[in-house]
Design a protein around this motif. Sequence first.
Motif, PDB file in Angstrom:
ATOM      1  N   ALA A  70      29.952  49.289  39.465  1.00  0.00           N
ATOM      2  CA  ALA A  70      31.208  49.944  38.800  1.00  0.00           C
ATOM      3  C   ALA A  70      32.507  49.370  39.293  1.00  0.00           C
ATOM      4  O   ALA A  70      33.570  49.383  38.353  1.00  0.00           O
ATOM      5  CB  ALA A  70      31.003  51.365  39.462  1.00  0.00           C
ATOM      6  N   ILE A  71      32.433  48.962  40.493  1.00  0.00           N
ATOM      7  CA  ILE A  71      33.615  48.041  40.907  1.00  0.00           C
ATOM      8  C   ILE A  71      33.938  46.758  40.057  1.00  0.00           C
ATOM      9  O   ILE A  71      35.011  46.574  39.867  1.00  0.00           O
ATOM     10  CB  ILE A  71      33.494  47.820  42.471  1.00  0.00           C
ATOM     11  CG1 ILE A  71      33.533  49.267  43.203  1.00  0.00           C
ATOM     12  CG2 ILE A  71      34.589  47.229  43.007  1.00  0.00           C
ATOM     13  CD1 ILE A  71      33.156  48.848  44.669  1.00  0.00           C
ATOM     14  N   VAL A  72      32.924  46.182  39.958  1.00  0.00           N
ATOM     15  CA  VAL A  72      33.022  44.832  39.215  1.00  0.00           C
ATOM     16  C   VAL A  72      33.364  45.311  37.804  1.00  0.00           C
ATOM     17  O   VAL A  72      34.459  44.442  37.146  1.00  0.00           O
ATOM     18  CB  VAL A  72      31.733  44.280  39.072  1.00  0.00           C
ATOM     19  CG1 VAL A  72      31.677  42.896  38.099  1.00  0.00           C
ATOM     20  CG2 VAL A  72      31.456  43.412  40.535  1.00  0.00           C
ATOM     21  N   ASP A  73      33.038  46.191  37.024  1.00  0.00           N
ATOM     22  CA  ASP A  73      33.481  46.530  35.825  1.00  0.00           C
ATOM     23  C   ASP A  73      34.750  46.849  36.099  1.00  0.00           C
ATOM     24  O   ASP A  73      35.775  46.434  34.813  1.00  0.00           O
ATOM     25  CB  ASP A  73      32.478  47.854  35.169  1.00  0.00           C
ATOM     26  CG  ASP A  73      31.198  47.590  34.816  1.00  0.00           C
ATOM     27  OD1 ASP A  73      30.938  46.191  34.767  1.00  0.00           O
ATOM     28  OD2 ASP A  73      30.534  48.448  34.878  1.00  0.00           O
ATOM     29  N   THR A  74      35.301  47.559  36.818  1.00  0.00           N
ATOM     30  CA  THR A  74      36.902  47.896  36.824  1.00  0.00           C
ATOM     31  C   THR A  74      37.725  46.603  36.924  1.00  0.00           C
ATOM     32  O   THR A  74      38.745  46.658  36.520  1.00  0.00           O
ATOM     33  CB  THR A  74      37.162  48.832  37.983  1.00  0.00           C
ATOM     34  OG1 THR A  74      36.464  50.269  37.984  1.00  0.00           O
ATOM     35  CG2 THR A  74      38.409  49.185  38.071  1.00  0.00           C
ATOM     36  N   ALA A  75      37.142  45.593  37.962  1.00  0.00           N
ATOM     37  CA  ALA A  75      37.819  44.405  37.950  1.00  0.00           C
ATOM     38  C   ALA A  75      37.861  43.330  36.696  1.00  0.00           C
ATOM     39  O   ALA A  75      38.679  42.958  36.494  1.00  0.00           O
ATOM     40  CB  ALA A  75      37.295  43.660  39.263  1.00  0.00           C
ATOM     41  N   ARG A  76      36.908  43.631  35.774  1.00  0.00           N
ATOM     42  CA  ARG A  76      36.832  42.967  34.590  1.00  0.00           C
ATOM     43  C   ARG A  76      37.774  43.497  33.865  1.00  0.00           C
ATOM     44  O   ARG A  76      38.403  42.559  32.988  1.00  0.00           O
ATOM     45  CB  ARG A  76      35.230  43.101  34.252  1.00  0.00           C
ATOM     46  CG  ARG A  76      34.355  42.278  34.717  1.00  0.00           C
ATOM     47  CD  ARG A  76      32.986  42.099  33.856  1.00  0.00           C
ATOM     48  NE  ARG A  76      31.765  41.484  34.422  1.00  0.00           N
ATOM     49  CZ  ARG A  76      30.878  42.365  34.841  1.00  0.00           C
ATOM     50  NH1 ARG A  76      30.871  43.673  34.512  1.00  0.00           N
ATOM     51  NH2 ARG A  76      29.852  41.684  35.462  1.00  0.00           N
ATOM     52  N   ALA A  77      38.083  44.781  33.868  1.00  0.00           N
ATOM     53  CA  ALA A  77      39.091  45.321  32.945  1.00  0.00           C
ATOM     54  C   ALA A  77      40.207  45.117  33.224  1.00  0.00           C
ATOM     55  O   ALA A  77      41.026  44.857  32.358  1.00  0.00           O
ATOM     56  CB  ALA A  77      38.740  47.008  32.884  1.00  0.00           C
ATOM     57  N   ARG A  78      40.626  44.769  34.305  1.00  0.00           N
ATOM     58  CA  ARG A  78      42.000  44.378  35.082  1.00  0.00           C
ATOM     59  C   ARG A  78      42.262  43.008  34.770  1.00  0.00           C
ATOM     60  O   ARG A  78      43.393  42.486  34.332  1.00  0.00           O
ATOM     61  CB  ARG A  78      42.275  44.766  36.308  1.00  0.00           C
ATOM     62  CG  ARG A  78      42.032  46.306  36.757  1.00  0.00           C
ATOM     63  CD  ARG A  78      42.271  46.230  38.461  1.00  0.00           C
ATOM     64  NE  ARG A  78      42.283  47.608  38.798  1.00  0.00           N
ATOM     65  CZ  ARG A  78      42.195  48.183  39.971  1.00  0.00           C
ATOM     66  NH1 ARG A  78      42.112  47.222  41.048  1.00  0.00           N
ATOM     67  NH2 ARG A  78      42.139  49.521  40.222  1.00  0.00           N
ATOM     68  N   ASP A  79      41.293  42.279  34.979  1.00  0.00           N
ATOM     69  CA  ASP A  79      41.308  40.461  34.734  1.00  0.00           C
ATOM     70  C   ASP A  79      40.281  40.133  34.114  1.00  0.00           C
ATOM     71  O   ASP A  79      39.150  39.709  34.522  1.00  0.00           O
ATOM     72  CB  ASP A  79      41.471  39.863  35.948  1.00  0.00           C
ATOM     73  CG  ASP A  79      41.794  38.402  35.903  1.00  0.00           C
ATOM     74  OD1 ASP A  79      42.123  37.985  34.865  1.00  0.00           O
ATOM     75  OD2 ASP A  79      41.765  37.728  36.997  1.00  0.00           O
ATOM     76  N   GLY A  80      40.383  40.039  32.572  1.00  0.00           N
ATOM     77  CA  GLY A  80      39.335  39.353  31.852  1.00  0.00           C
ATOM     78  C   GLY A  80      38.899  38.050  31.819  1.00  0.00           C
ATOM     79  O   GLY A  80      38.287  37.287  31.211  1.00  0.00           O
ATOM     80  N   ARG A  81      40.016  37.228  32.458  1.00  0.00           N
ATOM     81  CA  ARG A  81      39.867  35.745  32.463  1.00  0.00           C
ATOM     82  C   ARG A  81      38.869  35.343  33.449  1.00  0.00           C
ATOM     83  O   ARG A  81      38.551  34.090  33.293  1.00  0.00           O
ATOM     84  CB  ARG A  81      41.175  35.178  32.829  1.00  0.00           C
ATOM     85  CG  ARG A  81      42.414  35.464  31.729  1.00  0.00           C
ATOM     86  CD  ARG A  81      43.685  34.927  32.314  1.00  0.00           C
ATOM     87  NE  ARG A  81      44.202  35.423  33.645  1.00  0.00           N
ATOM     88  CZ  ARG A  81      45.094  35.121  34.425  1.00  0.00           C
ATOM     89  NH1 ARG A  81      46.258  34.193  33.917  1.00  0.00           N
ATOM     90  NH2 ARG A  81      45.663  35.695  35.501  1.00  0.00           N
ATOM     91  N   THR A  82      38.514  35.868  34.539  1.00  0.00           N
ATOM     92  CA  THR A  82      37.706  35.411  35.519  1.00  0.00           C
ATOM     93  C   THR A  82      36.281  36.253  35.119  1.00  0.00           C
ATOM     94  O   THR A  82      36.065  37.173  35.093  1.00  0.00           O
ATOM     95  CB  THR A  82      38.157  35.845  36.775  1.00  0.00           C
ATOM     96  OG1 THR A  82      39.362  35.395  37.203  1.00  0.00           O
ATOM     97  CG2 THR A  82      37.167  35.276  38.032  1.00  0.00           C
ATOM     98  N   ALA A  83      35.164  35.094  35.200  1.00  0.00           N
ATOM     99  CA  ALA A  83      33.757  35.536  35.219  1.00  0.00           C
ATOM    100  C   ALA A  83      33.474  36.160  36.349  1.00  0.00           C
ATOM    101  O   ALA A  83      32.994  35.567  37.560  1.00  0.00           O
ATOM    102  CB  ALA A  83      33.067  34.489  34.747  1.00  0.00           C
ATOM    103  N   LEU A  84      33.107  37.574  36.174  1.00  0.00           N
ATOM    104  CA  LEU A  84      32.677  38.274  37.278  1.00  0.00           C
ATOM    105  C   LEU A  84      31.188  38.793  37.080  1.00  0.00           C
ATOM    106  O   LEU A  84      31.012  39.082  35.965  1.00  0.00           O
ATOM    107  CB  LEU A  84      33.549  39.525  37.755  1.00  0.00           C
ATOM    108  CG  LEU A  84      34.963  39.389  38.097  1.00  0.00           C
ATOM    109  CD1 LEU A  84      35.743  40.753  38.215  1.00  0.00           C
ATOM    110  CD2 LEU A  84      35.046  38.755  39.491  1.00  0.00           C
ATOM    111  N   GLU A  85      30.486  38.544  38.102  1.00  0.00           N
ATOM    112  CA  GLU A  85      28.873  39.131  37.812  1.00  0.00           C
ATOM    113  C   GLU A  85      28.274  39.676  39.157  1.00  0.00           C
ATOM    114  O   GLU A  85      28.844  39.332  40.286  1.00  0.00           O
ATOM    115  CB  GLU A  85      28.146  37.996  37.235  1.00  0.00           C
ATOM    116  CG  GLU A  85      28.139  36.818  38.324  1.00  0.00           C
ATOM    117  CD  GLU A  85      27.238  35.754  37.586  1.00  0.00           C
ATOM    118  OE1 GLU A  85      25.951  35.646  37.675  1.00  0.00           O
ATOM    119  OE2 GLU A  85      27.871  34.612  37.026  1.00  0.00           O
TER     120      GLU A  85
END
Length: 614
Positions: free
Chosen positions: A84-99
């Motif tokens: 859930a935290i990673v999904d929120t971070a993805r929404a804020r910054d879509g340029r960095t690949a988070l997994e």
Amino acid sequence: MSASPDLPAPDRPLPEEPDQALQPVPDHAHTVVVPIANPDTAVELLALARALVRRDGGRVIALVVVLGDADAEANLDRTEAVEAIVDTARARDGRTALEVVTRPASSIARGILDTAREERADLVVLGVQAPTPGGVAIGGITEPGIAAAAGDVLVYRRGLHGRGLESIEGITIGVDGSADARVAARTGMILAEGLTLPAAAIHVQPRGEDDDTAARTLDSALRGLDGEERCRRRVVQATTAAEGLCEAVPPSHLAVVGFHTTSDLTGSRLGRTTRRTLDALRGPVLAISRPQRLSGPEEAVRRVVRHLRPRLTEAEEQSLVWHARLDAIASTDFVVLSVVSAMLATLGLLLDSAAVIIGAMLVAPLISPLVAFGTAMVDGDVRTLRRAAATSALGSVLVALTAAVIGVLAGPDAATQEMLSRGSPSILDAGVAAASGVIGGYASARRGIPAALAGVAIAAALVPPICVFGLALTLDVQLAIGSGLLFVTNITFIAVAAAGVLLWLGVRLEPTGRRRTRYVRLTAPVMGIVMLALATFGLASRGPDLTGIGRDVSEALGGVEVVAVEGSRRSEAVTVTIRTAEVPAEAALTDAVAAVEAAHGVAVRVAHQPLLVD
């Protein structure tokens, strides 16, 4: 303490410090691993990782390590919280690949190190607890990670009263004349760029140091770094570096410092100054370590070696030594399993059944004392060395006696093919033994690998030769001598190979006395001499080339089909079975056999099998 005003950038070139030239400064990371133990700190750790990773093709891995004995429901809840935290971070910054990666492991530190190695991570971001009256809580994860990591390690500590990244207003970098300071300076500048914050560099001037020397040290630490023109410079005076940083860095700034990965007098791998800084600073602190690196092809080779070398943590090494002490003891289970495996292997040899012999490997316990012997050789534990040798000898005697008793009761008329194939040592047998030792040592050090797999490999190299020795005592003395030499060859190569693997994984001799050191160091050359003698004997006792004999017989008889070539390394005669429609002429057969015997130096007998034609 006193502070100088901000200093301008130098207007003249400064000489490069010798140690700085050996340590390349970091750039934006390609892959960052962020272990998440507490979802409450995940946001800040991920924010640091996103600021340090490159925008084009960079990856940030949020790692959740799952222990085998942990509560499955708790692990699932923690993984879902991190996702859930990673999904929120993805929404804020879509340029960095988070997994999010969930990894089972025997320990948290091992899960972090293995993931960083397999993902080829440039950087591992670790979080530590805020300071307490007794000092900052480093714990059993950060220290092993710093000690064994192959790449950069970044240790983040939140500020007092919950001050985190959301409240910081700038980056302050503590620098001196070391290479670690340049690593910290470049990391701080990358963070300042990623978090869009101002950066300042502070050098703590010891009492008595002149201003020119302090200014030159500061300028030399920053010279040539990307972003140095945007970094303000300050020189402050204090008795210690930690004191100067604590007085000069405001609570609203993130302090960035570098440190060595080697232990200092306090026993902490973070170093005394870094530890005091983490304890005393009011704001958040970031400490970064970079292993010593070379440049060019040498560094590329070292990177490959580090990827193939999962170094043990200190806790894993202690566990390995402890298990070796237990495995060196001859328990009741060891005695029972040795006898049962000997019974199965002996019956398989008499029945000439490879399947039954393989079944004996599944219960043979000889891996335990042999790997314990190799561990004691590397660690320098003389007591364990003696116990492991005695237990190995006891197991060997039990197996040989069991085989001898069965041989007397069964009364075989002749040696079977399975027995003859284990009649003398060779280089190939030594290779099998060495590979078995590698498997045994690696599986013992890496607790995630089932030890039974290594046990089967080692038993395959040891139990059958000992059983052949026991069976042949009343049947064929020459066969007994050959199988005994084969057993000695195998047991020596297994122990030495296991010790070599443990050395490769980072286990080192820690002597407690001169006598102990001399005793253990004498064991290694003695084992090496035995290995050389056995290998030389193996080369001298190589048996006939069965493949070459079959090929030469076929060519001498005009390209006939060879069905089988039977013999062993100690065979006085080799039987070649051919398949033809008609029996070859006696003269042609005699000439072919004579030519092959002259070429290979062994008696050859040709058996004919008729070719059935519809």
